[in-house]
Design an enzyme around this catalytic site. Structure first.
Site, PDB file in Angstrom:
ATOM      1  N   ALA A 235       1.463   6.241  13.703  1.00 13.14           N
ATOM      2  CA  ALA A 235       0.750   5.250  13.055  1.00 13.14           C
ATOM      3  C   ALA A 235       1.417   3.612  13.273  1.00 13.14           C
ATOM      4  O   ALA A 235       0.734   2.821  13.367  1.00 13.14           O
ATOM      5  CB  ALA A 235       0.844   5.407  11.427  1.00 13.14           C
TER       6      ALA A 235
ATOM      7  N   THR B 243       5.784   7.588  13.928  1.00 13.17           N
ATOM      8  CA  THR B 243       5.766   6.496  14.947  1.00 13.17           C
ATOM      9  C   THR B 243       4.333   6.561  15.768  1.00 13.17           C
ATOM     10  O   THR B 243       3.999   5.185  16.002  1.00 13.17           O
ATOM     11  CB  THR B 243       6.589   7.354  16.164  1.00 13.17           C
ATOM     12  OG1 THR B 243       8.107   7.208  15.693  1.00 13.17           O
ATOM     13  CG2 THR B 243       6.709   6.654  17.434  1.00 13.17           C
TER      14      THR B 243
ATOM     15  N   GLU C 148       9.806   0.670  10.587  1.00 10.51           N
ATOM     16  CA  GLU C 148      10.510   1.895  10.371  1.00 10.51           C
ATOM     17  C   GLU C 148       9.829   3.200  10.549  1.00 10.51           C
ATOM     18  O   GLU C 148       9.197   3.600   9.792  1.00 10.51           O
ATOM     19  CB  GLU C 148      11.354   1.678   8.946  1.00 10.51           C
ATOM     20  CG  GLU C 148      12.028   0.626   8.604  1.00 10.51           C
ATOM     21  CD  GLU C 148      13.202   0.491   9.476  1.00 10.51           C
ATOM     22  OE1 GLU C 148      13.744   1.737   9.694  1.00 10.51           O
ATOM     23  OE2 GLU C 148      13.921  -0.521   9.532  1.00 10.51           O
TER      24      GLU C 148
ATOM     25  N   GLY D 158       6.905   4.600   8.388  1.00  9.29           N
ATOM     26  CA  GLY D 158       5.995   5.732   8.564  1.00  9.29           C
ATOM     27  C   GLY D 158       6.122   6.266   9.946  1.00  9.29           C
ATOM     28  O   GLY D 158       7.082   6.271  10.458  1.00  9.29           O
TER      29      GLY D 158
ATOM     30  N   CYS E 126      13.564  10.794   7.656  1.00  9.66           N
ATOM     31  CA  CYS E 126      13.636  10.246   8.788  1.00  9.66           C
ATOM     32  C   CYS E 126      14.762  10.131   9.415  1.00  9.66           C
ATOM     33  O   CYS E 126      14.982  10.074  10.660  1.00  9.66           O
ATOM     34  CB  CYS E 126      13.211   8.707   8.739  1.00  9.66           C
ATOM     35  SG  CYS E 126      14.087   7.676   7.344  1.00  9.66           S
TER      36      CYS E 126
ATOM     37  N   GLU F   3       9.982  15.336  15.834  1.00 10.18           N
ATOM     38  CA  GLU F   3      10.383  15.409  14.475  1.00 10.18           C
ATOM     39  C   GLU F   3       9.567  16.609  13.762  1.00 10.18           C
ATOM     40  O   GLU F   3       8.240  16.478  13.510  1.00 10.18           O
ATOM     41  CB  GLU F   3      10.094  13.970  13.952  1.00 10.18           C
ATOM     42  CG  GLU F   3      10.777  13.631  12.626  1.00 10.18           C
ATOM     43  CD  GLU F   3      10.052  12.161  12.047  1.00 10.18           C
ATOM     44  OE1 GLU F   3       8.893  12.070  12.135  1.00 10.18           O
ATOM     45  OE2 GLU F   3      10.972  11.592  11.467  1.00 10.18           O
TER      46      GLU F   3
ATOM     47  N   LYS G 197       1.047  -1.179   0.045  1.00 13.60           N
ATOM     48  CA  LYS G 197       0.076   0.053   0.023  1.00 13.60           C
ATOM     49  C   LYS G 197       1.027   1.146   0.018  1.00 13.60           C
ATOM     50  O   LYS G 197       1.596   1.532   1.103  1.00 13.60           O
ATOM     51  CB  LYS G 197      -0.958   0.079   1.454  1.00 13.60           C
ATOM     52  CG  LYS G 197      -1.793   1.138   1.112  1.00 13.60           C
ATOM     53  CD  LYS G 197      -2.531   1.631   2.483  1.00 13.60           C
ATOM     54  CE  LYS G 197      -1.747   2.695   3.101  1.00 13.60           C
ATOM     55  NZ  LYS G 197      -1.700   3.917   2.401  1.00 13.60           N
TER      56      LYS G 197
HETATM   57  P1  NAD Z   1       2.276   8.355   8.445  1.00 12.50           P
HETATM   58  O1  NAD Z   1       2.458   7.378   9.332  1.00 12.50           O
HETATM   59  O2  NAD Z   1       0.974   9.189   8.329  1.00 12.50           O
HETATM   60  O3  NAD Z   1       1.846   7.443   6.848  1.00 12.50           O
HETATM   61  C1  NAD Z   1       2.571   6.332   6.472  1.00 12.50           C
HETATM   62  C2  NAD Z   1       1.974   5.161   5.651  1.00 12.50           C
HETATM   63  O4  NAD Z   1       0.879   4.427   6.724  1.00 12.50           O
HETATM   64  C3  NAD Z   1       0.700   5.897   4.749  1.00 12.50           C
HETATM   65  O5  NAD Z   1       0.921   5.033   3.795  1.00 12.50           O
HETATM   66  C4  NAD Z   1      -0.519   6.022   5.518  1.00 12.50           C
HETATM   67  O6  NAD Z   1      -1.658   5.827   4.517  1.00 12.50           O
HETATM   68  C5  NAD Z   1      -0.604   4.711   6.339  1.00 12.50           C
HETATM   69  N1  NAD Z   1      -1.282   4.810   7.660  1.00 12.50           N
HETATM   70  C6  NAD Z   1      -1.149   5.725   8.460  1.00 12.50           C
HETATM   71  N2  NAD Z   1      -1.800   5.220   9.538  1.00 12.50           N
HETATM   72  C7  NAD Z   1      -2.313   3.908   9.255  1.00 12.50           C
HETATM   73  C8  NAD Z   1      -2.722   2.941  10.043  1.00 12.50           C
HETATM   74  N3  NAD Z   1      -3.494   3.232  11.371  1.00 12.50           N
HETATM   75  N4  NAD Z   1      -3.079   1.781   9.646  1.00 12.50           N
HETATM   76  C9  NAD Z   1      -2.649   1.330   8.429  1.00 12.50           C
HETATM   77  N5  NAD Z   1      -2.031   2.229   7.708  1.00 12.50           N
HETATM   78  C10 NAD Z   1      -1.770   3.724   7.941  1.00 12.50           C
HETATM   79  O7  NAD Z   1       3.495   8.937   7.732  1.00 12.50           O
HETATM   80  P2  NAD Z   1       3.772   9.992   6.860  1.00 12.50           P
HETATM   81  O8  NAD Z   1       3.348  11.283   7.255  1.00 12.50           O
HETATM   82  O9  NAD Z   1       3.166   9.230   5.499  1.00 12.50           O
HETATM   83  O10 NAD Z   1       5.517   9.712   6.666  1.00 12.50           O
HETATM   84  C11 NAD Z   1       6.512  10.380   7.460  1.00 12.50           C
HETATM   85  C12 NAD Z   1       6.720   9.670   8.401  1.00 12.50           C
HETATM   86  O11 NAD Z   1       7.575   8.308   7.953  1.00 12.50           O
HETATM   87  C13 NAD Z   1       7.956  10.319   9.563  1.00 12.50           C
HETATM   88  O12 NAD Z   1       7.771  10.185  10.661  1.00 12.50           O
HETATM   89  C14 NAD Z   1       9.121   9.720   9.020  1.00 12.50           C
HETATM   90  O13 NAD Z   1      10.327   9.855   9.959  1.00 12.50           O
HETATM   91  C15 NAD Z   1       8.784   8.435   8.691  1.00 12.50           C
HETATM   92  N6  NAD Z   1       9.724   7.597   7.861  1.00 12.50           N
HETATM   93  C16 NAD Z   1      10.528   6.683   8.305  1.00 12.50           C
HETATM   94  C17 NAD Z   1      11.565   5.900   7.715  1.00 12.50           C
HETATM   95  C18 NAD Z   1      12.397   4.924   8.206  1.00 12.50           C
HETATM   96  O14 NAD Z   1      13.159   4.217   7.408  1.00 12.50           O
HETATM   97  N7  NAD Z   1      12.658   4.678   9.533  1.00 12.50           N
HETATM   98  C19 NAD Z   1      11.518   6.118   6.126  1.00 12.50           C
HETATM   99  C20 NAD Z   1      10.780   7.389   5.701  1.00 12.50           C
HETATM  100  C21 NAD Z   1       9.763   8.005   6.378  1.00 12.50           C
END
Ligand code: NAD
Length: 484
Positions: A235, A233, A253, A231, A287, A385, A179
């Site tokens: 979520a 922390t 991650e 994504g 991230c 962050e 997804k």
């Molecule tokens: P987000 O958590 O809002 O969304 C990430 C993904 O999860 C999206 O596809 C979203 O639709 C989905 N999602 C959100 N809530 C969900 C739930 N309850 N159940 C299932 N799916 C869900 O994050 P974002 O704003 O898209 O991304 C930014 C974040 O990602 C930052 O915190 C960044 O640090 C982190 N990130 C981490 C890494 C890593 O490798 N550690 C890499 C890239 C980004």
């Protein structure tokens, strides 16, 4: 981009099929607001169809019984095809998430194909079966794919993240349903097609575009054996709780607030460009961004002056403008969040020694590089962050204090040490509770484990450790007295 890409079908099991859902997900440029395209928004039935295809393919053995070396060859071929079509892919990713095509090529294409090749190498080198002698004689330890993988990714580096989910899952012999983030679904469809062209059999791979509900349907599906999530922390916590309830395997991650520790003996002139880049790469939407720069009080002004001089040249603007070094923030909501943090930094007493003006063009979602001094580690801008091009400089008096400040964080994803004494740099790096560190620079190495301590996640990607995250380890005990 010229014409919007209007996609009316879903890529399920390696084929284009009519969606069950009648909802549409539209994608708009974060820079101009122009429409980039649309895809069907996958609903629960579409997710079920994708998972069924994945399960059937897994149970049939069509991919998991393909020898690892052949699986590796298909993954390498996919990397080649991505590189052959790099210009087209980077332009699409740039249109969807706003980074310049040049940054997409280095931070995502190079890194993404790098991890694909590294996973292929890991599969080639891996000991898939191992004989062991224990208390009862001989055992055969067999490594098997975990099954059907549900992958959920963020929008900030979608090409890299796609490769970092498809690579290990497919190297392990799993089926995968991915997804993408709702902001960046179009490149995921294109990349999945490329994997089919590279030789992934029918049923094994699917893309289910959508938001939280689509993600939850994937997490909750009983036929998904493992969730791999990248994504936030917040979520990640919600997803891990649902996985815990089902005793489903789950790797996470998540976010970061990494510290770059500048030591007394650092070569400041040589370090400043990379120090700034490590903090604001991808418009700070990374991230691993090193957003807390810890400097010895004796060198504070020298380091800050050098960083300000470099950061002033990071011009924000439209991604297609060759002068642009910093693209837009992904959307209004994130833009408001980033500018809100800048206001908070000021109201809590920090000084913005640099605020490169944001151009009033397109969507207006631009933030110029911003450097704060006078930051203490208890301020909001040092703890949370920000996900924008904002660096906090924190002064320290001695090395023990620097290490304590670096470790005083909810997160532990990345970090760096800046010094002319490499051995000392390694000694300092060992004392930081974080998953990856760089000496005098920072990058994610495709062959070495990557992941977070503390609230930055659970599990590791990349290298042998990343492959093992998609495997079960089975022990087959031989009869007593048996020797092979
Ligand atoms: P987000 O958590 O809002 O969304 C990430 C993904 O999860 C999206 O596809 C979203 O639709 C989905 N999602 C959100 N809530 C969900 C739930 N309850 N159940 C299932 N799916 C869900 O994050 P974002 O704003 O898209 O991304 C930014 C974040 O990602 C930052 O915190 C960044 O640090 C982190 N990130 C981490 C890494 C890593 O490798 N550690 C890499 C890239 C980004």
């Amino acid at each position: 981009m010229t014409e919007p890409i209007e996609t009316t079908q879903l890529y399920i099991g390696g084929k284009w099929v009519a969606p069950h859902s009648s909802q549409i997900l539209e994608v708009f440029s974060p820079a101009t607001g122009e429409k980039v395209g649309s895809v069907p928004l996958a609903d629960e039935v579409d997710v079920d169809n994708a998972v069924r295809a994945a399960r059937e393919a897994f149970d049939s053995g069509v991919w998991r019984n393909t020898p690892p070396a052949q699986r590796a060859a298909v993954i390498r071929r996919a990397a080649e095809l991505i590189n052959e079509r790099g210009g087209e892919i980077c332009a699409l990713v740039s249109a969807e998430m706003g980074a310049t095509p040049g940054d997409v090529a280095t931070l995502q294409q190079l890194a993404g194909t790098g991890v694909l090749n590294a996973y292929a190498d890991a599969a080639d080198a891996y000991e898939w079966e191992e004989k062991r002698t224990g208390l009862f004689g001989e055992s055969l330890v067999v490594r098997e794919p975990v099954g059907v993988v549900g992958a959920i990714i963020a929008w900030n580096v979608p090409l890299f993240l796609f490769c970092n989910k498809f690579g290990p899952a497919l190297a392990a012999g799993c089926s995968i349903v991915l997804k993408p983030a709702p902001e960046t679904p179009l490149n995921a469809n294109l990349l999945a097609e490329i994997f089919t062209e590279a030789g992934i059999p029918e049923g094994v791979i699917s893309v289910v575009p959508g938001g939280v509900e689509t993600g939850q349907a994937l997490v909750d599906h009983p036929d998904v054996d493992k969730i791999t999530f990248t994504g936030s922390t917040a979520a990640g916590r919600a997803i891990a709780a649902r996985c815990g309830d089902q005793l489903k395997r789950c790797s996470l991650e998540l976010g970061g607030k990494s510290a770059a520790i500048v030591l007394e003996d650092a070569d400041i002139a040589a370090s400043a460009p990379m120090l700034v880049f490590s903090g604001i790469l991808n418009s700070g939407q990374a991230c691993v961004a090193q957003t807390r720069v810890l400097v010895p009080r004796s060198k504070h002004d020298e380091v800050v002056d050098a960083m300000v001089a470099v950061a002033s040249t990071f011009t924000p603007g439209l991604p297609d403008d060759p002068e642009t070094k910093v693209g837009p923030i992904i959307n209004d909501k994130q833009h408001a969040k980033v500018t809100g943090y800048i206001a908070k930094g000021k109201s809590e007493g920090a000084t913005a020694v640099l605020e490169v003006p944001a151009p009033e063009i397109g969507t207006g979602n631009f933030v110029g590089p911003t450097i704060f001094t006078g930051v203490t580690n208890d301020m909001t801008i040092a703890r949370e962050e920000i996900f924008g091009p904002v660096i906090s400089v924190i002064a320290y008096d001695d090395l023990d204090e620097a290490i304590a400040i670096a470790n005083d964080s909810d997160y532990g994803l990345a970090g760096s040490v800046w010094t002319t004494d490499i051995d000392k740099g390694v000694e300092v790096a060992k004392q930081i509770r974080t998953g990856t560190m760089g000496i005098n620079w920072y990058a994610i190495d495709p062959s070495s484990p990557f992941g977070g301590y503390k609230k930055s996640g659970i599990g590791r990607e990349n290298g042998r450790e990343g492959l093992e995250s998609y495997l079960e380890h089975k022990a087959i005990l031989m009869p007593m007295g048996y020797t092979s």
